[in-house]
Design a protein around this motif. Structure first.
Motif, mmCIF file in Angstrom:
data_model
loop_
_atom_site.group_PDB
_atom_site.id
_atom_site.type_symbol
_atom_site.label_atom_id
_atom_site.label_comp_id
_atom_site.label_asym_id
_atom_site.label_seq_id
_atom_site.Cartn_x
_atom_site.Cartn_y
_atom_site.Cartn_z
ATOM 1 N N ILE A 50 -4.554 39.336 -37.749
ATOM 2 C CA ILE A 50 -4.102 40.637 -38.241
ATOM 3 C C ILE A 50 -2.634 40.832 -37.875
ATOM 4 N N TYR A 51 -1.902 41.428 -38.785
ATOM 5 C CA TYR A 51 -0.511 41.793 -38.532
ATOM 6 C C TYR A 51 -0.456 43.313 -38.436
ATOM 7 N N ILE A 52 0.210 43.812 -37.404
ATOM 8 C CA ILE A 52 0.323 45.254 -37.205
ATOM 9 C C ILE A 52 1.792 45.607 -37.044
ATOM 10 N N PRO A 53 2.415 46.111 -38.116
ATOM 11 C CA PRO A 53 3.805 46.560 -37.966
ATOM 12 C C PRO A 53 3.835 47.854 -37.147
ATOM 13 N N ILE A 54 4.989 48.217 -36.654
ATOM 14 C CA ILE A 54 5.139 49.471 -35.906
ATOM 15 C C ILE A 54 4.693 50.617 -36.816
ATOM 16 N N PHE A 55 3.861 51.491 -36.279
ATOM 17 C CA PHE A 55 3.375 52.632 -37.049
ATOM 18 C C PHE A 55 4.541 53.520 -37.466
ATOM 19 N N GLY A 56 4.394 54.186 -38.589
ATOM 20 C CA GLY A 56 5.359 55.198 -39.003
ATOM 21 C C GLY A 56 5.126 56.457 -38.187
ATOM 22 N N ASN A 57 6.075 57.374 -38.234
ATOM 23 C CA ASN A 57 5.954 58.601 -37.465
ATOM 24 C C ASN A 57 6.578 59.754 -38.238
ATOM 25 N N ASN A 58 5.741 60.674 -38.693
ATOM 26 C CA ASN A 58 6.220 61.836 -39.434
ATOM 27 C C ASN A 58 6.542 63.023 -38.522
ATOM 28 N N THR A 59 6.474 62.835 -37.229
ATOM 29 C CA THR A 59 6.657 63.944 -36.287
ATOM 30 C C THR A 59 8.022 63.853 -35.615
ATOM 31 N N PHE A 60 8.337 64.886 -34.859
ATOM 32 C CA PHE A 60 9.594 64.892 -34.112
ATOM 33 C C PHE A 60 9.453 64.255 -32.738
ATOM 34 N N ARG A 61 8.273 63.760 -32.403
ATOM 35 C CA ARG A 61 8.040 63.096 -31.111
ATOM 36 C C ARG A 61 8.340 61.608 -31.262
ATOM 37 N N SER A 62 9.554 61.247 -31.073
ATOM 38 C CA SER A 62 9.933 59.840 -31.262
ATOM 39 C C SER A 62 9.391 58.981 -30.126
ATOM 40 N N GLY A 63 9.098 57.747 -30.457
ATOM 41 C CA GLY A 63 8.607 56.789 -29.469
ATOM 42 C C GLY A 63 7.095 56.641 -29.458
ATOM 43 N N LEU A 64 6.379 57.635 -29.971
ATOM 44 C CA LEU A 64 4.908 57.543 -29.990
ATOM 45 C C LEU A 64 4.431 56.373 -30.830
ATOM 46 N N GLU A 65 5.154 56.080 -31.896
ATOM 47 C CA GLU A 65 4.748 54.996 -32.790
ATOM 48 C C GLU A 65 4.758 53.648 -32.069
ATOM 49 N N PHE A 66 5.692 53.447 -31.150
ATOM 50 C CA PHE A 66 5.755 52.198 -30.390
ATOM 51 C C PHE A 66 4.600 52.107 -29.391
ATOM 52 N N ASP A 67 4.355 53.226 -28.705
ATOM 53 C CA ASP A 67 3.269 53.251 -27.718
ATOM 54 C C ASP A 67 1.900 53.072 -28.377
ATOM 55 N N LEU A 68 1.705 53.704 -29.537
ATOM 56 C CA LEU A 68 0.418 53.564 -30.243
ATOM 57 C C LEU A 68 0.230 52.136 -30.749
ATOM 58 N N THR A 69 1.272 51.550 -31.304
ATOM 59 C CA THR A 69 1.169 50.173 -31.803
ATOM 60 C C THR A 69 0.842 49.213 -30.665
ATOM 61 N N THR A 70 1.459 49.395 -29.524
ATOM 62 C CA THR A 70 1.180 48.547 -28.358
ATOM 63 C C THR A 70 -0.253 48.737 -27.883
ATOM 64 N N ARG A 86 2.015 36.883 -37.046
ATOM 65 C CA ARG A 86 3.169 37.302 -37.836
ATOM 66 C C ARG A 86 2.682 37.641 -39.236
ATOM 67 N N LYS A 87 3.469 38.421 -39.961
ATOM 68 C CA LYS A 87 3.050 38.891 -41.285
ATOM 69 C C LYS A 87 2.684 37.736 -42.217
ATOM 70 N N GLU A 88 3.514 36.706 -42.238
ATOM 71 C CA GLU A 88 3.276 35.599 -43.179
ATOM 72 C C GLU A 88 2.079 34.719 -42.794
ATOM 73 N N ASP A 89 1.593 34.838 -41.560
ATOM 74 C CA ASP A 89 0.462 34.024 -41.103
ATOM 75 C C ASP A 89 -0.845 34.806 -41.020
ATOM 76 N N ALA A 90 -0.791 36.112 -41.195
ATOM 77 C CA ALA A 90 -1.973 36.962 -40.991
ATOM 78 C C ALA A 90 -2.890 36.990 -42.206
ATOM 79 N N ASP A 91 -4.180 37.172 -41.925
ATOM 80 C CA ASP A 91 -5.160 37.356 -42.994
ATOM 81 C C ASP A 91 -5.136 38.801 -43.500
ATOM 82 N N THR A 92 -4.904 39.743 -42.576
ATOM 83 C CA THR A 92 -4.898 41.165 -42.927
ATOM 84 C C THR A 92 -3.672 41.858 -42.349
ATOM 85 N N ILE A 93 -3.374 43.025 -42.918
ATOM 86 C CA ILE A 93 -2.276 43.852 -42.434
ATOM 87 C C ILE A 93 -2.820 45.252 -42.201
ATOM 88 N N LEU A 94 -2.615 45.754 -40.985
ATOM 89 C CA LEU A 94 -3.027 47.110 -40.642
ATOM 90 C C LEU A 94 -1.773 47.969 -40.528
#
Length: 179
Positions: A50-70, A86-94
């Motif tokens: 699975i490939y998991i890119p850094i989550f997006g964040n629509n809020t004003f609380r910056s940094g949460l997306e990094f902590d959640l992804t980790t 890595r994206k090119e080697d993964a079967d799925t993308i979350l």
């Protein structure tokens, strides 16, 4: 002869089934039929990475997306057979996006000082098969809460971490349930 028949009935050897035999048959039936639980993963066998890119964040609380992804990567590595790739080697993308962060006062004292507070984080997630592009799962509004009590020395940071860890567990649970 009458005495032997009475003795057989008393020991459960007559026409009916004894309680002991009935209990044994019931236990045997339960073992054979099972109860639907399994120790194997519910994730499809043809999905190994699975490939998991850094989550997006629509809020004003910056940094949460990094902590959640980790937290999510840690949970996937510890609770599933999936390998983070890595994206090119993964079967799925979350992919995912933090859509709301709500902080609410649960309890305050007579002088309006906050005693107990809560933070709630809500995300939208989507899982796709990278090889085919087919959507495997999509879920909006998945949320988790973390609470903290000021008098114990807890703060919004500890509650946020607790909330994100719980949210990562919920996401992994949803991944396994949906497949």
């Amino acid at each position: 002869m009458k005495k032997i028949k009475q003795l057989k009935m008393r020991n459960g050897l007559g026409n009916g089934i004894s309680f002991k035999h009935f209990t044994c048959m019931l236990v045997l039936f339960a073992l054979i039929s099972g109860c639907g639980y399994t120790t194997k993963s519910l994730i499809s066998r043809n999905i190994n990475s699975i490939y998991i890119p850094i989550f997006g964040n629509n809020t004003f609380r910056s940094g949460l997306e990094f902590d959640l992804t980790t937290a999510l990567k840690d949970e996937i590595m510890s609770k599933t057979k999936l390998r983070i790739a890595r994206k090119e080697d993964a079967d799925t993308i979350l992919t995912g996006r933090i859509v709301t962060v709500i902080e609410a006062v649960l309890t305050s004292n007579a002088r309006d000082n906050i005693v107990e507070n809560q933070i709630e984080i809500t995300v939208n997630i989507a899982l796709a098969d990278r090889r085919t592009g087919r959507a495997l799962m999509s879920m909006n509004g998945l949320s988790n809460r973390g609470e903290y009590i000021i008098g114990r020395g807890e703060n919004v940071k500890t509650a946020t971490q607790e909330c994100l860890t719980g949210l990562a567990k919920k996401i992994v649970y949803q991944l396994e349930e949906k497949w």
